[in-house]
Design a protein around this motif. Structure first.
Motif, PDB file in Angstrom:
ATOM      1  N   TYR A 192     -90.608  -3.715   9.244  1.00 56.02           N
ATOM      2  CA  TYR A 192     -90.458  -3.262   7.853  1.00 56.02           C
ATOM      3  C   TYR A 192     -90.898  -4.385   6.914  1.00 56.02           C
ATOM      4  CZ  TYR A 192     -87.387   0.269   9.967  1.00 56.02           C
ATOM      5  OH  TYR A 192     -86.875   1.282  10.731  1.00 56.02           O
ATOM      6  N   MET A 193     -90.506  -5.633   7.282  1.00 58.71           N
ATOM      7  CA  MET A 193     -90.851  -6.773   6.418  1.00 58.71           C
ATOM      8  C   MET A 193     -92.363  -6.950   6.318  1.00 58.71           C
ATOM      9  SD  MET A 193     -88.579  -7.896   4.673  1.00 58.71           S
ATOM     10  CE  MET A 193     -89.265  -9.328   3.870  1.00 58.71           C
ATOM     11  N   ASP A 194     -93.077  -6.761   7.471  1.00 62.68           N
ATOM     12  CA  ASP A 194     -94.548  -6.833   7.443  1.00 62.68           C
ATOM     13  C   ASP A 194     -95.087  -5.824   6.441  1.00 62.68           C
ATOM     14  OD1 ASP A 194     -94.719  -8.663   9.517  1.00 62.68           O
ATOM     15  OD2 ASP A 194     -94.885  -7.111  11.062  1.00 62.68           O
ATOM     16  N   ALA A 195     -94.581  -4.604   6.562  1.00 62.77           N
ATOM     17  CA  ALA A 195     -95.088  -3.523   5.701  1.00 62.77           C
ATOM     18  C   ALA A 195     -94.833  -3.856   4.231  1.00 62.77           C
ATOM     19  CB  ALA A 195     -94.418  -2.205   6.075  1.00 62.77           C
ATOM     20  N   LEU A 196     -93.691  -4.487   3.971  1.00 61.92           N
ATOM     21  CA  LEU A 196     -93.362  -4.813   2.583  1.00 61.92           C
ATOM     22  C   LEU A 196     -94.136  -6.027   2.083  1.00 61.92           C
ATOM     23  CD1 LEU A 196     -89.482  -4.347   2.727  1.00 61.92           C
ATOM     24  CD2 LEU A 196     -91.073  -2.974   1.369  1.00 61.92           C
ATOM     25  N   SER A 197     -94.147  -7.099   2.902  1.00 59.99           N
ATOM     26  CA  SER A 197     -94.684  -8.362   2.392  1.00 59.99           C
ATOM     27  C   SER A 197     -96.203  -8.425   2.432  1.00 59.99           C
ATOM     28  CB  SER A 197     -94.075  -9.538   3.145  1.00 59.99           C
ATOM     29  OG  SER A 197     -94.423  -9.424   4.504  1.00 59.99           O
ATOM     30  N   ARG A 198     -96.823  -7.709   3.370  1.00 58.80           N
ATOM     31  CA  ARG A 198     -98.283  -7.816   3.449  1.00 58.80           C
ATOM     32  C   ARG A 198     -98.996  -6.815   2.546  1.00 58.80           C
ATOM     33  NH1 ARG A 198     -99.645  -8.011   9.786  1.00 58.80           N
ATOM     34  NH2 ARG A 198     -97.903  -9.299  10.473  1.00 58.80           N
ATOM     35  N   ASN A 199     -98.219  -6.081   1.763  1.00 58.77           N
ATOM     36  CA  ASN A 199     -98.796  -5.130   0.822  1.00 58.77           C
ATOM     37  C   ASN A 199     -99.782  -4.182   1.519  1.00 58.77           C
ATOM     38  OD1 ASN A 199     -99.161  -3.981  -1.681  1.00 58.77           O
ATOM     39  ND2 ASN A 199    -100.799  -5.402  -2.275  1.00 58.77           N
ATOM     40  N   ASP A 204     -94.445   3.435  -0.350  1.00 57.00           N
ATOM     41  CA  ASP A 204     -94.012   2.518  -1.401  1.00 57.00           C
ATOM     42  C   ASP A 204     -92.781   1.728  -0.952  1.00 57.00           C
ATOM     43  OD1 ASP A 204     -91.595   4.018  -2.518  1.00 57.00           O
ATOM     44  OD2 ASP A 204     -93.198   5.504  -2.658  1.00 57.00           O
ATOM     45  N   ALA A 205     -92.543   0.619  -1.649  1.00 57.65           N
ATOM     46  CA  ALA A 205     -91.520  -0.329  -1.215  1.00 57.65           C
ATOM     47  C   ALA A 205     -90.131   0.312  -1.160  1.00 57.65           C
ATOM     48  CB  ALA A 205     -91.508  -1.539  -2.146  1.00 57.65           C
ATOM     49  N   ALA A 206     -89.836   1.210  -2.100  1.00 55.03           N
ATOM     50  CA  ALA A 206     -88.508   1.847  -2.108  1.00 55.03           C
ATOM     51  C   ALA A 206     -88.318   2.651  -0.821  1.00 55.03           C
ATOM     52  CB  ALA A 206     -88.374   2.751  -3.336  1.00 55.03           C
ATOM     53  N   ALA A 207     -89.371   3.332  -0.389  1.00 57.34           N
ATOM     54  CA  ALA A 207     -89.282   4.150   0.822  1.00 57.34           C
ATOM     55  C   ALA A 207     -89.095   3.265   2.050  1.00 57.34           C
ATOM     56  CB  ALA A 207     -90.548   5.005   0.969  1.00 57.34           C
ATOM     57  N   VAL A 208     -89.878   2.200   2.149  1.00 60.36           N
ATOM     58  CA  VAL A 208     -89.776   1.308   3.316  1.00 60.36           C
ATOM     59  C   VAL A 208     -88.387   0.648   3.338  1.00 60.36           C
ATOM     60  CG1 VAL A 208     -90.723  -0.738   4.463  1.00 60.36           C
ATOM     61  CG2 VAL A 208     -92.279   0.905   3.392  1.00 60.36           C
ATOM     62  N   SER A 209     -87.899   0.236   2.166  1.00 66.08           N
ATOM     63  CA  SER A 209     -86.580  -0.413   2.116  1.00 66.08           C
ATOM     64  C   SER A 209     -85.477   0.542   2.548  1.00 66.08           C
ATOM     65  CB  SER A 209     -86.279  -0.907   0.705  1.00 66.08           C
ATOM     66  OG  SER A 209     -87.276  -1.778   0.283  1.00 66.08           O
ATOM     67  N   LEU A 210     -85.593   1.773   2.115  1.00 65.22           N
ATOM     68  CA  LEU A 210     -84.587   2.777   2.472  1.00 65.22           C
ATOM     69  C   LEU A 210     -84.593   3.041   3.981  1.00 65.22           C
ATOM     70  CD1 LEU A 210     -82.627   4.308   0.720  1.00 65.22           C
ATOM     71  CD2 LEU A 210     -84.339   6.094   0.384  1.00 65.22           C
ATOM     72  N   ALA A 211     -85.790   3.084   4.559  1.00 66.29           N
ATOM     73  CA  ALA A 211     -85.913   3.280   6.002  1.00 66.29           C
ATOM     74  C   ALA A 211     -85.323   2.069   6.723  1.00 66.29           C
ATOM     75  CB  ALA A 211     -87.377   3.466   6.385  1.00 66.29           C
ATOM     76  N   ARG A 212     -85.619   0.887   6.214  1.00 64.68           N
ATOM     77  CA  ARG A 212     -85.158  -0.346   6.842  1.00 64.68           C
ATOM     78  C   ARG A 212     -83.635  -0.431   6.846  1.00 64.68           C
ATOM     79  NH1 ARG A 212     -85.438  -6.387   4.572  1.00 64.68           N
ATOM     80  NH2 ARG A 212     -84.990  -7.417   6.533  1.00 64.68           N
ATOM     81  N   GLU A 213     -83.038  -0.084   5.723  1.00 63.41           N
ATOM     82  CA  GLU A 213     -81.582  -0.162   5.616  1.00 63.41           C
ATOM     83  C   GLU A 213     -80.889   0.678   6.672  1.00 63.41           C
ATOM     84  OE1 GLU A 213     -79.583   0.807   1.768  1.00 63.41           O
ATOM     85  OE2 GLU A 213     -81.089  -0.625   1.053  1.00 63.41           O
ATOM     86  N   ASN A 214     -81.544   1.757   7.077  1.00 64.30           N
ATOM     87  CA  ASN A 214     -80.930   2.671   8.037  1.00 64.30           C
ATOM     88  C   ASN A 214     -81.611   2.630   9.403  1.00 64.30           C
ATOM     89  OD1 ASN A 214     -78.873   4.292   6.342  1.00 64.30           O
ATOM     90  ND2 ASN A 214     -80.689   4.100   5.063  1.00 64.30           N
ATOM     91  N   SER A 215     -82.447   1.604   9.633  1.00 67.61           N
ATOM     92  CA  SER A 215     -83.193   1.460  10.903  1.00 67.61           C
ATOM     93  C   SER A 215     -83.902   2.754  11.297  1.00 67.61           C
ATOM     94  CB  SER A 215     -82.258   1.022  12.031  1.00 67.61           C
ATOM     95  OG  SER A 215     -81.618  -0.158  11.677  1.00 67.61           O
ATOM     96  N   LEU A 216     -84.519   3.390  10.325  1.00 67.98           N
ATOM     97  CA  LEU A 216     -85.251   4.640  10.579  1.00 67.98           C
ATOM     98  C   LEU A 216     -86.705   4.284  10.900  1.00 67.98           C
ATOM     99  CD1 LEU A 216     -85.445   7.842  10.128  1.00 67.98           C
ATOM    100  CD2 LEU A 216     -86.186   7.251   7.807  1.00 67.98           C
ATOM    101  N   PRO A 217     -87.165   4.539  12.127  1.00 66.83           N
ATOM    102  CA  PRO A 217     -88.559   4.205  12.441  1.00 66.83           C
ATOM    103  C   PRO A 217     -89.524   5.052  11.604  1.00 66.83           C
ATOM    104  CG  PRO A 217     -87.308   4.721  14.435  1.00 66.83           C
ATOM    105  CD  PRO A 217     -86.457   5.123  13.276  1.00 66.83           C
TER     106      PRO A 217
END
Ligand code: UDP
Length: 251
Positions: A192-199, A204-217
């Motif tokens: 998730y961090m790769d997806a967020l930090s490497r742009n 979008d970042a809100a979607a990736v963060s939400l998935a990350r918080e819940n370990s949703l692949p």
């Protein structure tokens, strides 16, 4: 997991598929191509027929985007509401194509419009899915300033989905746009961090963060390859998986 789903070796019992507006557009610059809608519906029907529980979030960018309208002078909030209505048009088209293939569906909207769809009520949506219906979530989150990617991560978490499938025009996440850069590298797996930090412009970042918080692949694949949804559900074919482990790239 249902017996049929197990027979297909689907590692997932319940998934959410995000269908962007662009995926329904075909070759034209905008609008909906019924052939494209039918192609996407065929893939969804194939997965549903094997007992896989599927819900959908549909985008609207092929018809209207609030941000683009705001750039031309429209009030952003009004534009976003228009964008959310655009997703309902796509949802009805997809519902029609699925029902032609004898798939039982329900459209649920985040903005009430009961003459054409049910209002979104989480417990009712879960019940539809338990009964094997394909639930199509429309009107995004119901709030301006959000996207349907965020709506997809939100609903996938609410429905306790095992994964969020993002159907795109390319077969995964690349280091650059593969349509413009032939040397672009495709990743088999990212964090998730790769997806967020490497742009990487996966979601979008809100979607990736939400998935990350819940370990949703998040699984990114090409929705325009016929049969790809079922293959990727089985872990076959080309896709990028975004999970919480070390990144690795495909060689
Ligand atoms: N939208 C919104 N709130 C949401 C989801 C969508 O305001 O929760 C609006 C926004 O204007 C967006 C449009 O609906 O531009 C269409 O959605 P999106 O751009 O996410 O569609 P996609 O890119 O998937 O086709």
């Amino acid at each position: 997991m249902t017996t049929a789903a197990r027979k297909q070796n689907f590692p997932y019992k319940r998934v959410l598929l995000k269908v962007s507006g662009e995926a329904l557009m075909g070759k034209g610059p905008s609008g909906v191509d019924p052939e494209m809608v039918d192609m996407v519906a065929a893939d969804i029907a194939a997965v549903a027929a094997t007992g896989g529980q599927v819900c959908l979030v549909v985008g609207g960018g092929n018809i209207f985007r609030g941000l683009a309208a705001a750039a031309k002078g429209m009030d952003r909030v009004q534009g976003d509401y228009a964008g959310m209505l655009a997703t309902v048009i796509n949802a009805l088209m997809l519902q029609n194509a699925l029902e032609k293939r004898n798939v039982e569906t329900r459209v649920m909207t985040a903005i009430r419009m009961e003459a054409i769809a049910e209002p979104y009520i989480r417990r009712r949506a879960v019940r539809h899915m338990d009964k094997g219906r394909v639930v199509i979530f429309a009107a995004g989150t119901g709030n301006p300033f959000f996207t349907t990617d965020t709506a997809a991560a939100l609903r996938a978490n609410e429905m306790e989905c095992d994964a969020l499938f993002k159907g795109t025009q390319v077969d995964g996440v690349y280091s650059a746009d593969p349509r413009q850069n032939p040397d672009a590298e495709r990743y088999a797996q990212l964090t998730y961090m790769d997806a967020l930090s490497r742009n990487l412009k996966v979601m979008d970042a809100a979607a990736v963060s939400l998935a990350r918080e819940n370990s949703l692949p998040i699984i990114v694949f090409n929705i325009h390859v016929p049969g790809a949804f079922a293959s990727v559900m089985r872990g076959e074919g080309r896709f990028t998986r975004i999970i919480e482990t070390e990144s690795s790239s495909e060689h």
